[in-house]
Design a protein around this motif. Sequence first.
Motif, short mmCIF file in Angstrom:
data_model
loop_
_atom_site.label_atom_id
_atom_site.label_comp_id
_atom_site.label_asym_id
_atom_site.label_seq_id
_atom_site.Cartn_x
_atom_site.Cartn_y
_atom_site.Cartn_z
N ASP A 176 0.85 -1.19 0.00
CA ASP A 176 0.00 0.00 0.00
C ASP A 176 0.88 1.24 0.00
OD1 ASP A 176 -1.89 1.94 0.27
OD2 ASP A 176 -2.48 1.41 2.32
N PHE A 177 0.91 1.94 -1.14
CA PHE A 177 1.74 3.15 -1.28
C PHE A 177 0.93 4.43 -1.04
CE2 PHE A 177 4.76 0.79 -4.33
CZ PHE A 177 5.69 0.59 -3.32
N SER A 178 -0.27 4.31 -0.50
CA SER A 178 -1.15 5.47 -0.46
C SER A 178 -0.75 6.50 0.59
CB SER A 178 -2.60 5.02 -0.21
OG SER A 178 -2.70 4.36 1.04
N GLY A 179 -0.12 6.10 1.68
CA GLY A 179 0.22 7.04 2.75
C GLY A 179 1.48 7.82 2.46
N GLU A 180 1.76 8.80 3.31
CA GLU A 180 3.00 9.56 3.17
C GLU A 180 4.19 8.65 3.47
OE1 GLU A 180 5.39 13.44 4.99
OE2 GLU A 180 3.36 12.99 5.68
N ALA A 181 5.07 8.48 2.49
CA ALA A 181 6.25 7.63 2.67
C ALA A 181 7.39 8.48 3.21
CB ALA A 181 6.64 6.99 1.34
N HIS A 182 7.68 8.32 4.49
CA HIS A 182 8.71 9.13 5.11
C HIS A 182 10.08 8.77 4.56
CE1 HIS A 182 5.96 10.97 7.97
NE2 HIS A 182 5.41 9.77 8.14
N PHE A 183 10.92 9.77 4.43
CA PHE A 183 12.24 9.61 3.81
C PHE A 183 13.00 8.45 4.43
CE2 PHE A 183 16.78 10.91 3.46
CZ PHE A 183 16.88 10.86 2.08
N MET A 184 13.46 7.52 3.60
CA MET A 184 14.28 6.36 3.94
C MET A 184 13.52 5.29 4.73
SD MET A 184 16.98 6.74 2.31
CE MET A 184 17.91 5.34 2.91
N TYR A 188 9.22 4.00 1.53
CA TYR A 188 9.89 4.98 0.67
C TYR A 188 10.87 4.27 -0.27
CZ TYR A 188 12.92 8.89 -0.67
OH TYR A 188 13.68 9.79 -1.38
N LEU A 189 11.68 3.38 0.29
CA LEU A 189 12.66 2.68 -0.53
C LEU A 189 11.98 1.82 -1.59
CD1 LEU A 189 15.20 1.59 2.24
CD2 LEU A 189 15.48 3.43 0.58
N LYS A 190 10.92 1.12 -1.22
CA LYS A 190 10.20 0.31 -2.20
C LYS A 190 9.65 1.18 -3.32
CE LYS A 190 8.80 -3.39 0.97
NZ LYS A 190 7.66 -4.01 1.70
N MET A 191 9.14 2.35 -2.95
CA MET A 191 8.55 3.25 -3.94
C MET A 191 9.62 3.75 -4.92
SD MET A 191 6.23 6.65 -3.15
CE MET A 191 5.27 5.77 -1.90
N MET A 192 10.79 4.12 -4.38
CA MET A 192 11.86 4.63 -5.23
C MET A 192 12.37 3.57 -6.21
SD MET A 192 12.09 7.80 -4.46
CE MET A 192 10.33 7.68 -4.18
N PHE A 277 23.25 -3.31 -2.43
CA PHE A 277 23.41 -2.23 -1.46
C PHE A 277 22.10 -2.10 -0.67
CE2 PHE A 277 26.04 -1.22 -5.16
CZ PHE A 277 27.29 -1.13 -4.57
N PRO A 278 21.75 -3.13 0.11
CA PRO A 278 20.46 -3.12 0.81
C PRO A 278 20.36 -1.94 1.77
CG PRO A 278 21.88 -4.87 1.65
CD PRO A 278 22.55 -4.32 0.42
N GLY A 279 19.15 -1.36 1.83
CA GLY A 279 18.93 -0.23 2.71
C GLY A 279 19.29 1.10 2.10
N LYS A 280 19.83 1.11 0.87
CA LYS A 280 20.17 2.35 0.17
C LYS A 280 19.06 2.69 -0.82
CE LYS A 280 24.37 2.73 1.94
NZ LYS A 280 24.73 3.84 2.86
N HIS A 281 18.81 3.97 -1.00
CA HIS A 281 17.83 4.30 -2.02
C HIS A 281 18.54 4.57 -3.35
CE1 HIS A 281 18.27 8.65 -2.43
NE2 HIS A 281 18.00 8.89 -1.16
N ASP A 282 17.73 4.77 -4.39
CA ASP A 282 18.26 4.82 -5.75
C ASP A 282 19.33 5.89 -5.93
OD1 ASP A 282 15.95 6.53 -5.32
OD2 ASP A 282 16.08 7.06 -7.43
N GLN A 283 19.16 7.02 -5.26
CA GLN A 283 20.13 8.11 -5.42
C GLN A 283 21.47 7.75 -4.79
OE1 GLN A 283 18.40 12.08 -5.20
NE2 GLN A 283 20.09 12.69 -3.86
N ASP A 284 21.44 7.09 -3.63
CA ASP A 284 22.69 6.64 -3.00
C ASP A 284 23.42 5.64 -3.90
OD1 ASP A 284 22.27 8.14 -0.70
OD2 ASP A 284 21.14 6.56 0.29
N VAL A 285 22.67 4.70 -4.46
CA VAL A 285 23.28 3.70 -5.33
C VAL A 285 23.85 4.35 -6.59
CG1 VAL A 285 22.83 1.64 -6.74
CG2 VAL A 285 21.88 1.81 -4.42
N LEU A 286 23.11 5.32 -7.15
CA LEU A 286 23.61 6.04 -8.33
C LEU A 286 24.95 6.70 -8.03
CD1 LEU A 286 23.36 7.23 -11.18
CD2 LEU A 286 21.97 9.07 -10.19
N ASN A 287 25.08 7.27 -6.85
CA ASN A 287 26.33 7.93 -6.48
C ASN A 287 27.50 6.96 -6.40
OD1 ASN A 287 26.37 10.81 -6.20
ND2 ASN A 287 24.86 10.61 -4.57
N MET A 288 27.20 5.67 -6.16
CA MET A 288 28.26 4.67 -6.13
C MET A 288 28.56 4.10 -7.51
SD MET A 288 27.54 2.71 -2.50
CE MET A 288 25.75 2.78 -2.50
N ILE A 289 27.52 3.78 -8.26
CA ILE A 289 27.75 3.11 -9.53
C ILE A 289 28.19 4.05 -10.64
CG2 ILE A 289 26.12 1.28 -8.94
CD1 ILE A 289 24.18 2.52 -11.00
#
Length: 371
Positions: A176-184, A188-192, A277-289
């Motif tokens: 359920d993605f309907s609620g406010e997904a708090h950062f991290m 939120y991670l699943k949504m990203m 990179f479990p627990g990282k969001h897409d932007q963190d992973v982008l900064n590594m790859i």
Amino acid sequence: MRGAREKMESAGSGGEGGSSAPKGLKSGGNHHDWDNHHHRHYSGLAVRITVLFVTVGIIYVVLNQSAYPTKFLQNSFSFMSDQSIPSPAINKENDLENTLKRAAMKDNKTVIITTLNAAWTEPNSIFDLFLEGFRIGNQTENLLNHVVVVALDQKAYSRCLEVHHHCYALTTAGIDFSGEAHFMSEDYLKMMWRRIDFLRIVLELGYNFVFTDADVMWLRDPFQRFFPDGDFQIACDHYWYNYTDLENSPNGGFNYVKSNNRTIQFYKFWYAGKDYFPGKHDQDVLNMIKFDPFIKDIGLEIRFLDTAYFGGFCEPSKDLDLVITMHANCCIGLENKLHDIKMVIDDWKRYMSSRDRNLKTRSWTVPRICG
């Protein structure tokens, strides 16, 4: 990964050898029995030696690769790349293609995409401000004809249908993605990551896209400022005055991506990073790859967008004569975003209506609560 393959190959070779032994060795005579015993002794020894070498090889690979996580990701991706990644929207792909076709620009292959859930589509919330930004921008209202709103839940989809032409439902079974997904948060991670895989599907369908978070205000047409030679162009939280410098800090909330084999391979590689990179969001992973040799190997041309034009609360553009987009980044909390985005709209309206555009009217009063 290579050691595992060798182990599988060794096991497979052993099975074939056992099944193909001459039938004569299994029947009659002490001589044959002794030969069988002698053969089994050396076969067992060979198997034990093979298992020992394979085990040592696996340990070596794991220890070696753990020091270079992106290299490990690259090797694993090369094994995976011949296999298809499950498409989360595969059962609706025809509907998606029709939606993209209706929204495409004159080139028939470029769309603007944003993703929204119910929390961001409530009346007088982020979605309404997003639409208003296009309407008050300098020659941007017509771009709304090319915006595809990807709704992550049924409530967001219903709300989109009320106020916009191009809506696509991308629901996820059991989530359920309907609620406010708090950062991290976990949601939120699943949504990203769901977003990254969806954008890969869009590229595979042959469409270029500008992806934009809904908290980005479009105040001028950005297409004139994109680089003609860039495959993947992305806005920045912080920009270091060089559009090819990998040390720039990219922000995944605004990017322009051309559909080609390089970008498709890149999005597959990027999505695979969530497991390494479990627990990282897409932007963190982008900064590594972004530094990984794989990027150079596939020939991907990355371009970073100057915050003087594509600014945000992290690094606001200084001159409203130049600004194209304004992003409510570096801001946690829906209410905080709403407050400061409304100030962005007020600043822009004052700037556009002012006959005397002095230094005061040409600069932002935000961030106020954010930042």
